[in-house]
Design an enzyme around this catalytic site. Structure first.
Site, PDB file in Angstrom:
ATOM      1  CD  GLU A 150      26.847   2.793  38.835  1.00 58.20           C
ATOM      2  OE1 GLU A 150      27.446   1.743  38.675  1.00 58.20           O
ATOM      3  OE2 GLU A 150      27.419   3.882  38.951  1.00 58.20           O
ATOM      4  CG  HIS A 176      30.844  -2.137  45.134  1.00 58.75           C
ATOM      5  ND1 HIS A 176      29.834  -3.045  44.924  1.00 58.75           N
ATOM      6  CD2 HIS A 176      30.752  -1.235  44.129  1.00 58.75           C
ATOM      7  CE1 HIS A 176      29.168  -2.702  43.822  1.00 58.75           C
ATOM      8  NE2 HIS A 176      29.707  -1.601  43.332  1.00 58.75           N
ATOM      9  NE  ARG A 191      28.591   2.127  45.124  1.00 61.96           N
ATOM     10  CZ  ARG A 191      29.491   2.307  44.196  1.00 61.96           C
ATOM     11  NH1 ARG A 191      30.736   2.584  44.522  1.00 61.96           N
ATOM     12  NH2 ARG A 191      29.162   2.200  42.932  1.00 61.96           N
ATOM     13  CG  HIS A 239      34.436   0.024  45.275  1.00 59.38           C
ATOM     14  ND1 HIS A 239      34.935  -0.750  44.256  1.00 59.38           N
ATOM     15  CD2 HIS A 239      33.677   0.990  44.692  1.00 59.38           C
ATOM     16  CE1 HIS A 239      34.492  -0.280  43.093  1.00 59.38           C
ATOM     17  NE2 HIS A 239      33.755   0.782  43.328  1.00 59.38           N
ATOM     18  NE  ARG A 280      33.509   6.473  44.637  1.00 58.05           N
ATOM     19  CZ  ARG A 280      33.206   5.634  43.660  1.00 58.05           C
ATOM     20  NH1 ARG A 280      33.006   6.078  42.443  1.00 58.05           N
ATOM     21  NH2 ARG A 280      33.119   4.348  43.898  1.00 58.05           N
TER      22      ARG A 280
END
Ligand code: SIN
Length: 548
Positions: A126, A242, A288, A349, A384
């Protein structure tokens, strides 16, 4: 000031239930911690809905751990620190990357079945991961599989008493030590659960925002409960959006996993142009916050409320096999992942900040622990790394139980009576209050922030402060009070932090400022706002004004 307790009570008048460990919340952190604790202790596991209603259940991408021979803890550490933008605790990340594989083994032993390919664990990638290190289950249903396995274990376990539909109003403390929790039963009766250790595993705060990938239950309860009890709450300005949640009329903001981009999906604006090359060399797999802001910028430039995610280059059977949940959910709205570009937009998110803990999950209040999204262990820093949260929950859950096993039992009966003047009446329906709060947060404390907006948002939130002077009886009222506490702290922390870093972007301070801001923001109910230096962990009082 936010009151110490949301309701009045007298322990002498309440039914008291005794246990060794009380665990609040039934996502991966709660279930895993309860199961581990049950090896030596009696546990009550309290969930405000049911064991199948947590954020974990919706986790798609997976769980990050060093499994492959090509990977190493050092690579995982570097990726995590890089994503965390200078605010991670290296010690906490060391714990995560070294103990993560052990935690994954624990999950397997407890019945979790991760996907396997050619006899090996199937590992995906990811955003911001340099290696394939993300285990997944049933394609894109990792959280569901973990909750299935762990909840089966928990409900059958004779030493775990699972209480569904119970609401923890507050943790109860005496002389600075947590002695248990005040609980409202489904029919409204209140009881006191006395415990030698209390573990907050109540998840995140997605319901702070109008658009979120989180379920209805993510109402910041643990952060607010711990704050009222005097625990340190850290870094709550860092909220992760997100980049790709489904954005379609009538559909919820359903998560379209980053794993799609890990498997080659691209983002296109409404003119069909791929745009990430204009924002970051890592393109769709940039961190992100960068991808989310790039999407917003494209939405603004094209006057659209969404962009597209496109994985149509992959063979249909590969997509259906790898992403069955996303495929089926999109199909419900007439969108075919194998042939259509899917409309997406960013949505709240994950809360990077939370209740500050040490490396054993211990908060600053004795006998009170925090695990999972509610906690701030130092692993996530300002942003994160995808799929680190499930690993964090199991690694720190195990450490928490090792620490609890060393605690002397609580032997005395606490004597506490709270009587406060509560004169306000709630006139506006609570559902309207919640919606208003969510709109304020989206408008002023979302992906792009400024002093002017945050100030305005904070002032508007403060007008709701009267809730703390009302007699509260319903779950929805407690939830709103908790959301409001967290919203006040988030807007205040975001206002203080005059720089941009990770999940916090200020258009009036667009640069990261390490010279002045490589530090954490902390709140303590009585002391107000504190700061913590990242490198030497010293607390420094910079203001004595109260946080709310
Ligand atoms: C995703 O599947 O994109 C979410 C994974 C995560 O948030 O860690």
């Amino acid at each position: 000031m936010v009151p110490r307790y949301l309701v009045d009570f007298d322990l002498d008048q309440l039914v008291q239930v005794d246990t060794d460990v009380v665990v609040i919340g039934a996502g991966i952190a709660g279930l895993f911690t309860a199961i581990k604790a049950s090896q030596t202790q009696n546990v009550i596991l309290i969930t405000k809905k049911s064991v199948m209603d947590s954020n974990t259940r919706y986790a798609q991408g997976g769980i990050a751990a060093v499994i492959s021979d090509e990977d190493s803890p050092e690579f995982h550490l570097q990726d995590t620190l890089m994503a965390g933008a200078g605010l991670c605790s290296t010690d906490a990340v060391e714990v995560l990357v070294h103990e993560g594989p052990h935690g994954v083994n624990d999950l397997i032993k407890l019945g979790t079945q991760f996907d396997v390919e050619n006899g090996e664990f199937a590992l995906t990638k990811e955003g911001a991961h340099s290696q394939r290190r993300i285990l997944h289950a049933n394609g894109d249903a990792t959280g569901f599989e973990i909750v299935r396995a762990l909840s089966e274990q928990a409900v059958q376990n004779p030493r775990i008493d699972v209480w569904d539909d119970h609401f923890v109003i507050d943790v109860v403390s005496e002389d600075g030590e947590c002695v248990g929790v005040l609980v409202q039963k489904p029919a409204g009766q209140r009881i006191f659960v006395r415990a030698s250790a209390t573990v907050l595993c109540s998840g995140g705060a997605g319901q702070l925002y109008r658009y979120t990938t989180n379920p209805e239950v993510a109402t910041a309860d643990g952060i607010a409960i711990a704050y009222r009890a005097g625990a340190l709450v850290r870094d709550v300005e860092f909220v992760q959006f997100h980049p790709t949640a489904l954005c379609y009329p009538g559909a919820p903001r359903f998560l379209i996993s980053e794993a799609l981009r890990g498997e080659g999906a691209v983002l296109r604006n409404i003119a069909g142009e791929r745009f990430m090359d204009r924002y970051d060399p890592l393109m769709e797999l940039a961190p992100r916050d960068i991808v989310a802001r790039a999407i917003v910028s494209e939405m603004e430039a094209t006057k659209s409320t969404f962009v597209y995610i496109d994985i149509t280059h992959e063979p249909a059977e590969v997509i259906q096999h790898r992403f069955p949940t996303i495929y089926e959910t999109c199909m419900k709205y007439g969108l075919d992942l194998t042939t259509d570009w899917i409309p997406v937009a960013p949505a709240c998110h994950y809360m990077m900040g939370g209740v500050k803990t040490d490396l054993n999950g211990q908060t600053s209040v004795k006998r009170l622990y925090a695990c999972g999204e509610v906690s701030s262990t130092g692993v996530h820093g300002a942003n994160r790394l995808a799929s680190n949260s499930l690993s964090e929950a199991i690694v720190f859950g195990r450490r928490i139980i090792e620490s609890i096993n060393q605690l002397p039992p609580l032997t005395h009966r606490p004597v506490i009576a709270v009587k406060q003047e509560r004169v306000e009446t709630l006139t506006q329906p609570i559902v309207e209050k919640r919606l208003k709060l969510q709109k304020i947060m989206l408008r002023y404390a979302g992906l792009v922030r400024s002093a002017e907006g945050l100030q305005k948002g904070h002032e508007e939130l403060k007008r709701q402060h009267t809730i703390y002077d009302a007699v509260l009886t319903k779950k929805e009222e407690f939830e709103f009070a908790n959301l409001l506490t967290c919203a006040l702290l988030t807007t205040e922390a975001a206002l203080i932090r005059e720089e941009s870093r990770g999940g916090h972007f200020r258009e009036d301070f667009p640069e990261r400022n390490d010279a002045e801001w490589r530090k954490h923001t902390l709140f303590q109910r009585e002391q107000g706002i504190l700061e913590e230096n990242v490198t030497d962990d010293r607390l420094e009082l910079v203001s004595t004004k109260t946080a709310d």
